[in-house]
Design an enzyme around this catalytic site. Sequence first.
Site, PDB file in Angstrom:
ATOM      1  N   TYR A 105      25.887  35.190  33.752  1.00 61.27           N
ATOM      2  CA  TYR A 105      25.359  33.925  33.216  1.00 61.27           C
ATOM      3  C   TYR A 105      26.476  32.910  32.958  1.00 61.27           C
ATOM      4  O   TYR A 105      26.241  31.708  33.079  1.00 61.27           O
ATOM      5  CB  TYR A 105      24.474  34.182  31.988  1.00 61.27           C
ATOM      6  CG  TYR A 105      23.157  34.794  32.411  1.00 61.27           C
ATOM      7  CD1 TYR A 105      22.173  34.012  33.001  1.00 61.27           C
ATOM      8  CD2 TYR A 105      22.931  36.168  32.302  1.00 61.27           C
ATOM      9  CE1 TYR A 105      20.984  34.570  33.458  1.00 61.27           C
ATOM     10  CE2 TYR A 105      21.731  36.732  32.745  1.00 61.27           C
ATOM     11  CZ  TYR A 105      20.771  35.932  33.323  1.00 61.27           C
ATOM     12  OH  TYR A 105      19.594  36.481  33.780  1.00 61.27           O
ATOM     13  N   GLN A 147      10.165  27.263  35.866  1.00 62.10           N
ATOM     14  CA  GLN A 147      10.650  28.651  35.802  1.00 62.10           C
ATOM     15  C   GLN A 147      12.171  28.646  35.822  1.00 62.10           C
ATOM     16  O   GLN A 147      12.791  29.684  35.669  1.00 62.10           O
ATOM     17  CB  GLN A 147      10.148  29.432  37.019  1.00 62.10           C
ATOM     18  CG  GLN A 147       8.649  29.496  37.122  1.00 62.10           C
ATOM     19  CD  GLN A 147       8.228  30.060  38.466  1.00 62.10           C
ATOM     20  OE1 GLN A 147       8.170  31.273  38.653  1.00 62.10           O
ATOM     21  NE2 GLN A 147       7.957  29.201  39.419  1.00 62.10           N
ATOM     22  N   VAL A 166      16.078  27.962  34.848  1.00 60.69           N
ATOM     23  CA  VAL A 166      16.856  28.029  33.615  1.00 60.69           C
ATOM     24  C   VAL A 166      17.935  26.943  33.612  1.00 60.69           C
ATOM     25  O   VAL A 166      18.694  26.814  32.662  1.00 60.69           O
ATOM     26  CB  VAL A 166      17.461  29.438  33.425  1.00 60.69           C
ATOM     27  CG1 VAL A 166      16.345  30.469  33.261  1.00 60.69           C
ATOM     28  CG2 VAL A 166      18.366  29.842  34.591  1.00 60.69           C
ATOM     29  N   ASP A 167      17.992  26.153  34.694  1.00 62.51           N
ATOM     30  CA  ASP A 167      18.954  25.046  34.721  1.00 62.51           C
ATOM     31  C   ASP A 167      18.416  23.867  33.902  1.00 62.51           C
ATOM     32  O   ASP A 167      17.271  23.893  33.439  1.00 62.51           O
ATOM     33  CB  ASP A 167      19.282  24.640  36.172  1.00 62.51           C
ATOM     34  CG  ASP A 167      18.098  24.025  36.916  1.00 62.51           C
ATOM     35  OD1 ASP A 167      17.460  23.103  36.368  1.00 62.51           O
ATOM     36  OD2 ASP A 167      17.805  24.458  38.057  1.00 62.51           O
ATOM     37  N   HIS A 208      11.194  30.488  31.412  1.00 66.94           N
ATOM     38  CA  HIS A 208      12.104  31.639  31.504  1.00 66.94           C
ATOM     39  C   HIS A 208      13.425  31.429  30.774  1.00 66.94           C
ATOM     40  O   HIS A 208      14.398  32.116  31.055  1.00 66.94           O
ATOM     41  CB  HIS A 208      12.351  31.978  32.987  1.00 66.94           C
ATOM     42  CG  HIS A 208      11.113  32.451  33.691  1.00 66.94           C
ATOM     43  ND1 HIS A 208      10.960  32.418  35.059  1.00 66.94           N
ATOM     44  CD2 HIS A 208       9.956  32.969  33.199  1.00 66.94           C
ATOM     45  CE1 HIS A 208       9.755  32.899  35.377  1.00 66.94           C
ATOM     46  NE2 HIS A 208       9.139  33.236  34.265  1.00 66.94           N
ATOM     47  N   GLY A 252       8.598  24.365  45.048  1.00 62.57           N
ATOM     48  CA  GLY A 252       9.738  25.260  45.240  1.00 62.57           C
ATOM     49  C   GLY A 252       9.653  26.583  44.504  1.00 62.57           C
ATOM     50  O   GLY A 252      10.614  27.016  43.884  1.00 62.57           O
ATOM     51  N   THR A 253       8.500  27.207  44.589  1.00 61.65           N
ATOM     52  CA  THR A 253       8.412  28.537  43.989  1.00 61.65           C
ATOM     53  C   THR A 253       7.693  29.476  44.947  1.00 61.65           C
ATOM     54  O   THR A 253       6.723  29.094  45.599  1.00 61.65           O
ATOM     55  CB  THR A 253       7.732  28.528  42.600  1.00 61.65           C
ATOM     56  OG1 THR A 253       7.450  29.862  42.216  1.00 61.65           O
ATOM     57  CG2 THR A 253       6.463  27.713  42.571  1.00 61.65           C
ATOM     58  N   SER A 254       8.198  30.708  45.027  1.00 68.77           N
ATOM     59  CA  SER A 254       7.616  31.684  45.936  1.00 68.77           C
ATOM     60  C   SER A 254       6.271  32.187  45.412  1.00 68.77           C
ATOM     61  O   SER A 254       5.573  32.900  46.116  1.00 68.77           O
ATOM     62  CB  SER A 254       8.580  32.859  46.091  1.00 68.77           C
ATOM     63  OG  SER A 254       8.831  33.432  44.833  1.00 68.77           O
TER      64      SER A 254
HETATM   65  P1  NAD Z   1      12.233  32.193  44.251  1.00 69.26           P
HETATM   66  O1  NAD Z   1      13.674  32.373  44.573  1.00 69.26           O
HETATM   67  O2  NAD Z   1      11.372  33.377  44.183  1.00 69.26           O
HETATM   68  O3  NAD Z   1      11.584  31.214  45.323  1.00 69.26           O
HETATM   69  C1  NAD Z   1      12.221  30.065  45.717  1.00 69.26           C
HETATM   70  C2  NAD Z   1      11.244  29.251  46.554  1.00 69.26           C
HETATM   71  O4  NAD Z   1      11.870  28.011  46.819  1.00 69.26           O
HETATM   72  C3  NAD Z   1      10.852  29.871  47.893  1.00 69.26           C
HETATM   73  O5  NAD Z   1       9.449  29.848  48.021  1.00 69.26           O
HETATM   74  C4  NAD Z   1      11.500  28.939  48.918  1.00 69.26           C
HETATM   75  O6  NAD Z   1      10.713  28.772  50.089  1.00 69.26           O
HETATM   76  C5  NAD Z   1      11.576  27.650  48.140  1.00 69.26           C
HETATM   77  N1  NAD Z   1      12.609  26.710  48.559  1.00 69.26           N
HETATM   78  C6  NAD Z   1      13.840  26.959  49.071  1.00 69.26           C
HETATM   79  N2  NAD Z   1      14.480  25.811  49.312  1.00 69.26           N
HETATM   80  C7  NAD Z   1      13.645  24.817  48.933  1.00 69.26           C
HETATM   81  C8  NAD Z   1      13.738  23.401  48.929  1.00 69.26           C
HETATM   82  N3  NAD Z   1      14.839  22.766  49.347  1.00 69.26           N
HETATM   83  N4  NAD Z   1      12.672  22.689  48.476  1.00 69.26           N
HETATM   84  C9  NAD Z   1      11.547  23.314  48.039  1.00 69.26           C
HETATM   85  N5  NAD Z   1      11.403  24.652  48.023  1.00 69.26           N
HETATM   86  C10 NAD Z   1      12.441  25.388  48.469  1.00 69.26           C
HETATM   87  O7  NAD Z   1      12.194  31.384  42.931  1.00 69.26           O
HETATM   88  P2  NAD Z   1      11.070  31.266  41.853  1.00 69.26           P
HETATM   89  O8  NAD Z   1       9.727  31.310  42.492  1.00 69.26           O
HETATM   90  O9  NAD Z   1      11.417  30.108  41.033  1.00 69.26           O
HETATM   91  O10 NAD Z   1      11.139  32.566  40.952  1.00 69.26           O
HETATM   92  C11 NAD Z   1      12.246  33.357  40.729  1.00 69.26           C
HETATM   93  C12 NAD Z   1      12.886  33.299  39.357  1.00 69.26           C
HETATM   94  O11 NAD Z   1      14.213  32.912  39.586  1.00 69.26           O
HETATM   95  C13 NAD Z   1      12.375  32.305  38.384  1.00 69.26           C
HETATM   96  O12 NAD Z   1      12.006  32.998  37.277  1.00 69.26           O
HETATM   97  C14 NAD Z   1      13.561  31.415  37.999  1.00 69.26           C
HETATM   98  O13 NAD Z   1      13.723  31.429  36.598  1.00 69.26           O
HETATM   99  C15 NAD Z   1      14.729  32.109  38.551  1.00 69.26           C
HETATM  100  N6  NAD Z   1      15.762  31.221  39.145  1.00 69.26           N
HETATM  101  C16 NAD Z   1      16.130  30.043  38.555  1.00 69.26           C
HETATM  102  C17 NAD Z   1      17.072  29.230  39.157  1.00 69.26           C
HETATM  103  C18 NAD Z   1      17.435  27.925  38.492  1.00 69.26           C
HETATM  104  O14 NAD Z   1      17.344  27.814  37.274  1.00 69.26           O
HETATM  105  N7  NAD Z   1      17.807  26.889  39.250  1.00 69.26           N
HETATM  106  C19 NAD Z   1      17.675  29.596  40.349  1.00 69.26           C
HETATM  107  C20 NAD Z   1      17.302  30.824  40.914  1.00 69.26           C
HETATM  108  C21 NAD Z   1      16.335  31.610  40.303  1.00 69.26           C
END
Ligand code: NAD
Length: 228
Positions: free
Chosen positions: A53, A86, A88-89, A104, A170-172
């Site tokens: 972290y 979701q 954390v940034d 989260h 942007g979430t899976s």
């Molecule tokens: P995930 O990694 O499961 O999914 C990411 C999604 O983003 C995918 O569906 C992908 O197709 C899509 N994606 C990739 N590039 C993109 C773009 N340029 N524009 C739009 N979509 C794009 O992430 P999630 O669904 O958020 O869940 C995973 C967990 O990971 C969450 O709980 C989150 O807290 C955590 N996480 C957070 C950060 C952050 O804070 N920035 C980074 C990574 C993971």
Amino acid sequence: MKKIVVLTGAGVSAESGIRTFRDSDGMWEEYSIEEVATYDAWLKNPALVLDFYNKRRQQLAKVKPNAAHLALKQLEEKYDVTIITQNVDDLHERAGSSKILHLHGELTKVRSTVDQNLIYDIGYKDVGLGDTCESGHQLRPHIVWFGEAVPMIEHAAEIVAEADVFMVVGTSLLVYPAAGLIYYAPPASAKYLIDPAGMHVSRVANLEVIRKKAGEGVPELVDMLMNN
Ligand code: NAD
């Protein structure tokens, strides 16, 4: 004022340079979930977890909100906007959005391992073993780890249930309970899912899937909503 609720995931921050978890260059290739993002990991190797972290925080200090974060802020000129993230940034905060719910947790905060109400804003600083809360207990990241309860989920569901427009960016839609929020949106509300992977969501009425990156798809949708 019409209500827009936006659920964002790691993809909204990808174009700022923060890697997602599950894409092919995702950070899970270097670290396993079990090693750094579970309560068991914390008990087994807290130094490694703190280091993971710390690295995330150092990286966050160097990146900026992108066109998607900025467009979501612009929506507030015409709509009552709540962002449920979701992530954390702090890129939605830095883009200026006013109502943000972090499902989260937040990278820029830590909390006591004993009293979860003792939460401290540390910005982008490192935290190490031996750094303690005011009652002398080790500090841990203010993050909801995999397997931990998501305290804000019920409040988030109530917000989604009031939406006139619901956007998912942007979430899976693989991480529950957040992924289930889409089912709380009123059937009559307009729903948009922006993600280059364009995943299939069943049993959701009025849903348009936009297979684009957030930096392109979100400003386009925001333009359309602003001119509506
Ligand atoms: P995930 O990694 O499961 O999914 C990411 C999604 O983003 C995918 O569906 C992908 O197709 C899509 N994606 C990739 N590039 C993109 C773009 N340029 N524009 C739009 N979509 C794009 O992430 P999630 O669904 O958020 O869940 C995973 C967990 O990971 C969450 O709980 C989150 O807290 C955590 N996480 C957070 C950060 C952050 O804070 N920035 C980074 C990574 C993971």
